[in-house]
Scaffold this motif. Structure first.
Motif, PDB file in Angstrom:
ATOM      1  N   ALA A  88     -51.030 -42.966   1.881  1.00  0.00           N
ATOM      2  CA  ALA A  88     -50.243 -42.000   2.659  1.00  0.00           C
ATOM      3  C   ALA A  88     -49.131 -41.390   1.828  1.00  0.00           C
ATOM      4  O   ALA A  88     -48.817 -40.205   1.954  1.00  0.00           O
ATOM      5  CB  ALA A  88     -49.666 -42.688   3.895  1.00  0.00           C
ATOM      6  N   VAL A  89     -48.494 -42.210   0.993  1.00  0.00           N
ATOM      7  CA  VAL A  89     -47.490 -41.741   0.026  1.00  0.00           C
ATOM      8  C   VAL A  89     -47.850 -42.391  -1.299  1.00  0.00           C
ATOM      9  O   VAL A  89     -47.971 -43.611  -1.368  1.00  0.00           O
ATOM     10  CB  VAL A  89     -46.058 -42.119   0.460  1.00  0.00           C
ATOM     11  CG1 VAL A  89     -45.049 -41.742  -0.614  1.00  0.00           C
ATOM     12  CG2 VAL A  89     -45.698 -41.440   1.783  1.00  0.00           C
ATOM     13  N   ASP A  90     -48.006 -41.568  -2.335  1.00  0.00           N
ATOM     14  CA  ASP A  90     -48.594 -42.102  -3.570  1.00  0.00           C
ATOM     15  C   ASP A  90     -47.795 -41.665  -4.796  1.00  0.00           C
ATOM     16  O   ASP A  90     -48.055 -40.624  -5.402  1.00  0.00           O
ATOM     17  CB  ASP A  90     -50.042 -41.623  -3.674  1.00  0.00           C
ATOM     18  CG  ASP A  90     -50.833 -42.379  -4.739  1.00  0.00           C
ATOM     19  OD1 ASP A  90     -50.354 -43.443  -5.182  1.00  0.00           O
ATOM     20  OD2 ASP A  90     -51.914 -41.904  -5.118  1.00  0.00           O
ATOM     21  N   GLY A  91     -46.767 -42.466  -5.138  1.00  0.00           N
ATOM     22  CA  GLY A  91     -46.036 -42.261  -6.378  1.00  0.00           C
ATOM     23  C   GLY A  91     -45.082 -41.091  -6.356  1.00  0.00           C
ATOM     24  O   GLY A  91     -45.147 -40.219  -7.243  1.00  0.00           O
ATOM     25  N   ILE A  92     -44.174 -41.046  -5.382  1.00  0.00           N
ATOM     26  CA  ILE A  92     -43.276 -39.896  -5.226  1.00  0.00           C
ATOM     27  C   ILE A  92     -41.870 -40.221  -5.724  1.00  0.00           C
ATOM     28  O   ILE A  92     -41.333 -41.302  -5.451  1.00  0.00           O
ATOM     29  CB  ILE A  92     -43.231 -39.444  -3.747  1.00  0.00           C
ATOM     30  CG1 ILE A  92     -44.564 -38.771  -3.387  1.00  0.00           C
ATOM     31  CG2 ILE A  92     -42.072 -38.489  -3.480  1.00  0.00           C
ATOM     32  CD1 ILE A  92     -44.649 -38.258  -1.989  1.00  0.00           C
ATOM     33  N   ASP A  93     -41.286 -39.280  -6.455  1.00  0.00           N
ATOM     34  CA  ASP A  93     -39.894 -39.360  -6.905  1.00  0.00           C
ATOM     35  C   ASP A  93     -39.103 -38.256  -6.199  1.00  0.00           C
ATOM     36  O   ASP A  93     -39.587 -37.134  -6.066  1.00  0.00           O
ATOM     37  CB  ASP A  93     -39.771 -39.132  -8.418  1.00  0.00           C
ATOM     38  CG  ASP A  93     -40.549 -40.153  -9.232  1.00  0.00           C
ATOM     39  OD1 ASP A  93     -40.823 -41.239  -8.704  1.00  0.00           O
ATOM     40  OD2 ASP A  93     -40.875 -39.847 -10.395  1.00  0.00           O
ATOM     41  N   LEU A  94     -37.891 -38.594  -5.752  1.00  0.00           N
ATOM     42  CA  LEU A  94     -37.028 -37.555  -5.180  1.00  0.00           C
ATOM     43  C   LEU A  94     -35.567 -37.966  -5.291  1.00  0.00           C
ATOM     44  O   LEU A  94     -35.240 -39.151  -5.389  1.00  0.00           O
ATOM     45  CB  LEU A  94     -37.393 -37.259  -3.718  1.00  0.00           C
ATOM     46  CG  LEU A  94     -37.260 -38.375  -2.658  1.00  0.00           C
ATOM     47  CD1 LEU A  94     -35.840 -38.475  -2.115  1.00  0.00           C
ATOM     48  CD2 LEU A  94     -38.213 -38.102  -1.506  1.00  0.00           C
ATOM     49  N   THR A  95     -34.700 -36.967  -5.286  1.00  0.00           N
ATOM     50  CA  THR A  95     -33.263 -37.163  -5.331  1.00  0.00           C
ATOM     51  C   THR A  95     -32.618 -36.202  -4.346  1.00  0.00           C
ATOM     52  O   THR A  95     -32.951 -35.019  -4.323  1.00  0.00           O
ATOM     53  CB  THR A  95     -32.708 -36.895  -6.739  1.00  0.00           C
ATOM     54  OG1 THR A  95     -33.330 -37.789  -7.671  1.00  0.00           O
ATOM     55  CG2 THR A  95     -31.195 -37.091  -6.778  1.00  0.00           C
ATOM     56  N   LEU A  96     -31.695 -36.720  -3.521  1.00  0.00           N
ATOM     57  CA  LEU A  96     -31.010 -35.884  -2.534  1.00  0.00           C
ATOM     58  C   LEU A  96     -29.509 -36.128  -2.625  1.00  0.00           C
ATOM     59  O   LEU A  96     -29.052 -37.268  -2.546  1.00  0.00           O
ATOM     60  CB  LEU A  96     -31.521 -36.217  -1.123  1.00  0.00           C
ATOM     61  CG  LEU A  96     -30.933 -35.429   0.051  1.00  0.00           C
ATOM     62  CD1 LEU A  96     -31.088 -33.935  -0.159  1.00  0.00           C
ATOM     63  CD2 LEU A  96     -31.629 -35.842   1.345  1.00  0.00           C
ATOM     64  N   ARG A  97     -28.753 -35.045  -2.798  1.00  0.00           N
ATOM     65  CA  ARG A  97     -27.304 -35.132  -2.963  1.00  0.00           C
ATOM     66  C   ARG A  97     -26.564 -34.753  -1.687  1.00  0.00           C
ATOM     67  O   ARG A  97     -27.129 -34.107  -0.796  1.00  0.00           O
ATOM     68  CB  ARG A  97     -26.858 -34.221  -4.118  1.00  0.00           C
ATOM     69  CG  ARG A  97     -27.432 -34.617  -5.463  1.00  0.00           C
ATOM     70  CD  ARG A  97     -27.048 -33.641  -6.570  1.00  0.00           C
ATOM     71  NE  ARG A  97     -27.660 -34.026  -7.840  1.00  0.00           N
ATOM     72  CZ  ARG A  97     -27.115 -34.887  -8.696  1.00  0.00           C
ATOM     73  NH1 ARG A  97     -25.927 -35.433  -8.427  1.00  0.00           N
ATOM     74  NH2 ARG A  97     -27.738 -35.201  -9.825  1.00  0.00           N
ATOM     75  N   ALA A  98     -25.293 -35.135  -1.620  1.00  0.00           N
ATOM     76  CA  ALA A  98     -24.442 -34.819  -0.479  1.00  0.00           C
ATOM     77  C   ALA A  98     -24.355 -33.304  -0.298  1.00  0.00           C
ATOM     78  O   ALA A  98     -24.247 -32.549  -1.271  1.00  0.00           O
ATOM     79  CB  ALA A  98     -23.048 -35.401  -0.687  1.00  0.00           C
ATOM     80  N   GLY A  99     -24.436 -32.855   0.971  1.00  0.00           N
ATOM     81  CA  GLY A  99     -24.312 -31.442   1.272  1.00  0.00           C
ATOM     82  C   GLY A  99     -25.522 -30.611   0.926  1.00  0.00           C
ATOM     83  O   GLY A  99     -25.472 -29.385   0.970  1.00  0.00           O
ATOM     84  N   GLN A 100     -26.637 -31.263   0.565  1.00  0.00           N
ATOM     85  CA  GLN A 100     -27.846 -30.561   0.152  1.00  0.00           C
ATOM     86  C   GLN A 100     -28.987 -30.881   1.117  1.00  0.00           C
ATOM     87  O   GLN A 100     -28.950 -31.873   1.850  1.00  0.00           O
ATOM     88  CB  GLN A 100     -28.249 -30.963  -1.257  1.00  0.00           C
ATOM     89  CG  GLN A 100     -27.134 -30.833  -2.288  1.00  0.00           C
ATOM     90  CD  GLN A 100     -26.867 -29.398  -2.679  1.00  0.00           C
ATOM     91  OE1 GLN A 100     -27.641 -28.764  -3.389  1.00  0.00           O
ATOM     92  NE2 GLN A 100     -25.738 -28.866  -2.227  1.00  0.00           N
ATOM     93  N   THR A 101     -30.017 -30.022   1.092  1.00  0.00           N
ATOM     94  CA  THR A 101     -31.193 -30.223   1.939  1.00  0.00           C
ATOM     95  C   THR A 101     -32.446 -30.212   1.082  1.00  0.00           C
ATOM     96  O   THR A 101     -32.662 -29.279   0.289  1.00  0.00           O
ATOM     97  CB  THR A 101     -31.305 -29.118   3.004  1.00  0.00           C
ATOM     98  OG1 THR A 101     -30.153 -29.136   3.833  1.00  0.00           O
ATOM     99  CG2 THR A 101     -32.536 -29.328   3.881  1.00  0.00           C
ATOM    100  N   LEU A 102     -33.263 -31.250   1.249  1.00  0.00           N
ATOM    101  CA  LEU A 102     -34.563 -31.311   0.595  1.00  0.00           C
ATOM    102  C   LEU A 102     -35.629 -31.035   1.650  1.00  0.00           C
ATOM    103  O   LEU A 102     -35.789 -31.800   2.607  1.00  0.00           O
ATOM    104  CB  LEU A 102     -34.791 -32.684  -0.040  1.00  0.00           C
ATOM    105  CG  LEU A 102     -36.173 -32.909  -0.670  1.00  0.00           C
ATOM    106  CD1 LEU A 102     -36.389 -31.963  -1.844  1.00  0.00           C
ATOM    107  CD2 LEU A 102     -36.336 -34.361  -1.107  1.00  0.00           C
ATOM    108  N   GLY A 103     -36.342 -29.927   1.501  1.00  0.00           N
ATOM    109  CA  GLY A 103     -37.424 -29.606   2.420  1.00  0.00           C
ATOM    110  C   GLY A 103     -38.705 -30.299   1.991  1.00  0.00           C
ATOM    111  O   GLY A 103     -39.059 -30.292   0.813  1.00  0.00           O
ATOM    112  N   VAL A 104     -39.404 -30.901   2.963  1.00  0.00           N
ATOM    113  CA  VAL A 104     -40.688 -31.560   2.698  1.00  0.00           C
ATOM    114  C   VAL A 104     -41.736 -30.844   3.535  1.00  0.00           C
ATOM    115  O   VAL A 104     -41.673 -30.861   4.770  1.00  0.00           O
ATOM    116  CB  VAL A 104     -40.646 -33.059   3.054  1.00  0.00           C
ATOM    117  CG1 VAL A 104     -41.962 -33.721   2.684  1.00  0.00           C
ATOM    118  CG2 VAL A 104     -39.492 -33.746   2.355  1.00  0.00           C
ATOM    119  N   VAL A 105     -42.683 -30.177   2.874  1.00  0.00           N
ATOM    120  CA  VAL A 105     -43.667 -29.382   3.596  1.00  0.00           C
ATOM    121  C   VAL A 105     -45.076 -29.826   3.232  1.00  0.00           C
ATOM    122  O   VAL A 105     -45.317 -30.439   2.195  1.00  0.00           O
ATOM    123  CB  VAL A 105     -43.496 -27.871   3.304  1.00  0.00           C
ATOM    124  CG1 VAL A 105     -42.087 -27.417   3.628  1.00  0.00           C
ATOM    125  CG2 VAL A 105     -43.825 -27.542   1.855  1.00  0.00           C
TER     126      VAL A 105
END
Length: 542
Positions: free
Chosen positions: A301-318
């Motif tokens: 279902a999730v296979d080897g994902i890297d991500l970084t999210l900072r304060a005041g920011q938005t990460l869209g996942v589509v």
């Protein structure tokens, strides 16, 4: 001029409850010619579906009545014919596709049985002889390898496949008029585009007329010949589609056309602190088989994902349904297990137990897709919002807690005096604001937003996007925004990841991906969302 196939004249619909009568539809009139697609558009509560359901008398009688008007189909007034004659019209001359196929299909019967039942009822084709026609219908609506789907049950099909089955059932008797009530609202953009193309193709092939009910004006532009705009039970404007879009006359029509989520997210800032980070995250579900239930494979279902999210920011996942978007969010918030490293505000949390996570819960909150399903119908709004305070700040007095609840409601644009009401007393947009207030009352740093606008009208979507952007600016919130609505993502997200089959196929600054997508799958999503017909669309899963 030839007579219209359907002519609705001065139709009114009243509902009777508790000795009171309210008018849901007030003197509505429109015509549908043979081979024409007419769109009935407006926000929730405008009377669209009530008007459409009146055509086949599907309202809850005697709680509903028609104080006036007539519905002429091929010259016959459907409001005056007897039940036997109406049953002959339903499913034969006029058919209907509903918004949610999962609730419209019988969960206990196979797909073959449900389609064959219609053929038996209206054409006298017995189930034993119906299979060739069932297979023909499934092929016609684009179900791949239909022989393998005959014995499938609704829960074994995807949302797009279920909607295709509903269309097959609606077309089984070659109707003259198809009523489609929000048939694509809950579907991914690529599946939505496929369903719209299918309906248009079938309309052209069979000369079928269509009444298309929706609140999405983007869909209307693609499929309708004429548009009727409804609000508060009345049609306020009608005309050819191009004319309505290019030169709207009524203020409400202009309001609808201007309601698409707009604006831009705040600029990315690499100097802001990292709130949550994941390295090589995996969520694999085992597939077991045999007598001893041995693991023979995994659903990745999730296979080897890297991500970084900072304060005041938005990460869209589509990505489409089944791509792993929600699973990723649940793993980040430690609501399901995962492999790989997860860091929240500097703490490595992937091995934290339930009790170890509890102190962090107030700093990470979730807003779900369906506000009605996520709010307890037995609790007043004050208790729903205040429940988290009772758990995480037990030292607060009742008065202090009530003050915080009232402040949270006012911050999301609701009257604090409404906090004693129950969820069913609010509109969909107001319920979503309550869900946001429940998350914000704990002053979180990270909020996972799982399709928070997909069930809302366009104008309400725009309001919720503006609210989320304002709250983020005031409190420095980090958002993980999960959605298949790319227009909403574009208005909110600084960065974006595109998921397919559990993997990230493209990532980077959101505007760069929207402007120049590199992966073919991303291009397919953009083509479906923004009607970019020149962009090649690869085969996508149903």
């Amino acid at each position: 001029m030839t007579e219209p196939l359907l002519s609705v004249r001065d139709l009114s619909v009243a509902f009777h409850q508790g000795g009171k009568t309210s008018l849901a539809v007030d003197r509505v009139s429109f015509d549908i010619a043979k081979g024409e697609v007419v769109a009935l558009v407006g926000e929730s509560g405008s009377g669209k579906s009530v008007s459409a359901n009146s055509i086949l008398k599907l309202l809850p009688y005697p709680a509903a009545s028609h104080p006036g008007g007539e519905i002429l189909f091929n010259g016959r007034d459907l409001l005056k014919i007897d039940d036997a004659a109406l049953r002959d019209v339903r499913g034969n001359d006029i058919t209907m596709i509903f918004q949610e196929p999962m609730t419209s299909l019988n969960p206990l019967h196979s797909i073959e049985r449900q389609i064959a039942e219609i053929l038996d009822l209206h054409q006298g084709i017995k189930p034993a002889q119906a299979r060739p026609r069932v297979l023909e219908l499934l092929r016609q609506v684009g179900i791949r390898e239909p022989e393998k789907r005959l014995k499938a049950y609704p829960h074994e099909l995807s949302g797009g496949q279920r909607q295709r089955v509903m269309i097959a059932m609606a077309l089984a008797n070659r109707p003259e008029l198809l009523i489609a009530d929000e048939p694509t609202t809950a579907l991914d953009v690529t599946v939505q585009a496929q369903i719209l193309a299918l309906l248009k193709q079938l309309k052209d092939e069979h000369g079928m007329s269509m009444l298309f009910i929706t609140h999405d004006l983007g869909i209307v532009r693609k499929i309708a010949d004429r548009v009727c705009v409804m609000t508060k039970g009345r049609i306020v404007e009608t005309g050819p589609t191009a004319e309505i879009f290019d030169n709207p006359q009524h203020a409400y029509t202009r309001h609808l056309l201007a309601s698409e989520p707009r604006g831009k997210p705040p600029a990315s800032d690499e100097t802001k602190p990292i709130v949550i980070e994941a390295k090589d995250m995996k969520v694999w579900f085992p597939i077991k088989a045999g007598f001893l239930r041995k693991t023979v494979d995994h659903v990745k279902a999730v296979d080897g994902i890297d991500l970084t999210l900072r304060a005041g920011q938005t990460l869209g996942v589509v990505g489409e349904s089944g791509s792993g978007k929600t699973t990723l969010g649940l793993a980040l918030t430690r609501l399901i297990g995962s492999q790989g490293r997860i860091s929240f505000e500097g703490q490595t949390i992937e091995r934290y137990s339930f009790s170890q996570m509890r102190p962090l819960r107030r700093r990470m909150q979730i807003v779900f897709q369906d506000p009605f399903g996520s709010l307890s119908p037995r609790m007043a709004v004050s208790d729903i919002i205040g429940e988290g305070l009772q758990v995480h700040e037990p030292s607060l007095s009742a008065r202090e807690r009530d003050t915080r609840v009232a402040a949270a409601l006012e911050e999301v644009g609701l009257d604090a005096a409404t906090r004693w009401r129950y969820p069913h007393e609010f509109s969909g947009g107001q319920r979503q604001r309550i869900a946001i207030a429940r998350a914000m009352v704990l002053k979180p740093q990270f909020v996972m937003l799982d399709e928070p606008t997909s069930a809302l009208d366009m104008s309400v979507q725009a309001q919720v996007v503006d609210l989320l952007r304002d709250l983020q600016a005031r409190h420095g919130l980090a958002y993980l925004f999960i959605s298949h609505d790319l227009k909403v993502v574009r208005a909110l997200a600084n960065d974006m990841i595109v998921m397919r089959l559990g993997k990230v196929v493209e990532k980077g600054p959101a505007e760069a991906i929207f402007t120049a997508p590199r992966d073919d799958y991303t291009k397919a999503l953009m083509a479906a969302a923004f009607d970019l017909e020149a962009v090649p669309v690869p085969a996508v899963r149903q």
